[in-house]
Design an enzyme around this catalytic site. Structure first.
Site, PDB file in Angstrom:
ATOM      1  N   HIS A   9       0.860  -1.183   0.000  1.00 54.98           N
ATOM      2  CA  HIS A   9       0.000   0.000   0.000  1.00 54.98           C
ATOM      3  C   HIS A   9       0.900   1.238   0.000  1.00 54.98           C
ATOM      4  O   HIS A   9       2.069   1.174   0.406  1.00 54.98           O
ATOM      5  CB  HIS A   9      -0.897   0.013   1.232  1.00 54.98           C
ATOM      6  CG  HIS A   9      -1.975  -1.017   1.201  1.00 54.98           C
ATOM      7  ND1 HIS A   9      -3.062  -0.964   2.041  1.00 54.98           N
ATOM      8  CD2 HIS A   9      -2.148  -2.120   0.437  1.00 54.98           C
ATOM      9  CE1 HIS A   9      -3.855  -1.985   1.800  1.00 54.98           C
ATOM     10  NE2 HIS A   9      -3.313  -2.713   0.824  1.00 54.98           N
ATOM     11  N   GLU A  62       1.068   3.788   1.917  1.00 47.21           N
ATOM     12  CA  GLU A  62       1.622   4.127   3.221  1.00 47.21           C
ATOM     13  C   GLU A  62       2.816   3.249   3.571  1.00 47.21           C
ATOM     14  O   GLU A  62       3.848   3.741   4.039  1.00 47.21           O
ATOM     15  CB  GLU A  62       0.560   3.959   4.322  1.00 47.21           C
ATOM     16  CG  GLU A  62      -0.663   4.833   4.142  1.00 47.21           C
ATOM     17  CD  GLU A  62      -1.812   4.141   3.416  1.00 47.21           C
ATOM     18  OE1 GLU A  62      -2.975   4.405   3.784  1.00 47.21           O
ATOM     19  OE2 GLU A  62      -1.553   3.350   2.475  1.00 47.21           O
ATOM     20  N   CYS A  64      -2.332  -0.622   7.473  1.00 43.80           N
ATOM     21  CA  CYS A  64      -1.482   0.565   7.426  1.00 43.80           C
ATOM     22  C   CYS A  64      -1.463   1.292   8.768  1.00 43.80           C
ATOM     23  O   CYS A  64      -0.417   1.790   9.188  1.00 43.80           O
ATOM     24  CB  CYS A  64      -1.927   1.484   6.296  1.00 43.80           C
ATOM     25  SG  CYS A  64      -1.600   0.759   4.667  1.00 43.80           S
TER      26      CYS A  64
END
Length: 152
Positions: free
Chosen positions: A46, A48, A79
């Site tokens: 992801h 992040e 995350c």
């Protein structure tokens, strides 16, 4: 957040869900990333996580206290966990994520009392363009599917 939006556009160009993230300490970008779980065959890739990894490598430290993470979409549970473990001090995000947002939408993970790190949060920064890039991406995908269905 504008830098995170530019990174989200890079994700979209690769066919990834357009989310971008930037880690900043003392006004300096130390990490950046965009969604790439499909292209990297990595379910944890992801935006992040990618930004946190780059920041930790840049600083040669897995602890990022004092840092702010800017991200175009409200972080998910995975995350949020990484943000807590990395000791990010502040998260600023654009659009909320009603289905999987773990800051304010689907759940409030940062507020869980057993956690050993507190993170300041702010949602809604450039919410409209952050929301639009995702909406446009999925609208475009739905349209492509409709066109494909017509040709079959």
């Amino acid at each position: 957040m504008n830098r995170a939006l530019a990174l989200a556009a890079q994700a979209a160009a690769l066919g990834e869900v357009p989310v971008g993230a930037v880690v900043v300490i003392d006004g300096q970008e130390v990490g950046a990333g965009f969604n790439k779980p499909i292209s990297s065959c990595d379910p944890t890739a992801h935006a992040e996580i990618c930004a946190l990894r780059q920041a930790a490598t840049y600083l040669n430290n897995y602890r990022l206290s004092g840092a702010t993470l800017y991200v175009t979409l409200e972080p998910c549970t995975m995350c949020v966990g990484a943000i807590i473990h990395s000791r990010i001090s502040r998260v600023v995000y654009g659009a909320t994520e009603p289905k999987a947002g773990a800051v304010e939408s689907a759940r409030r993970t940062f507020d869980e009392p057993h956690l050993n790190w507190r993170v300041e949060t702010r949602g809604g920064l450039l919410a409209e363009p952050c929301s639009r890039i995702i909406s446009d991406f999925f609208s475009h995908r739905r349209e492509l599917r409709r066109q494909l269905a017509k040709t079959e």
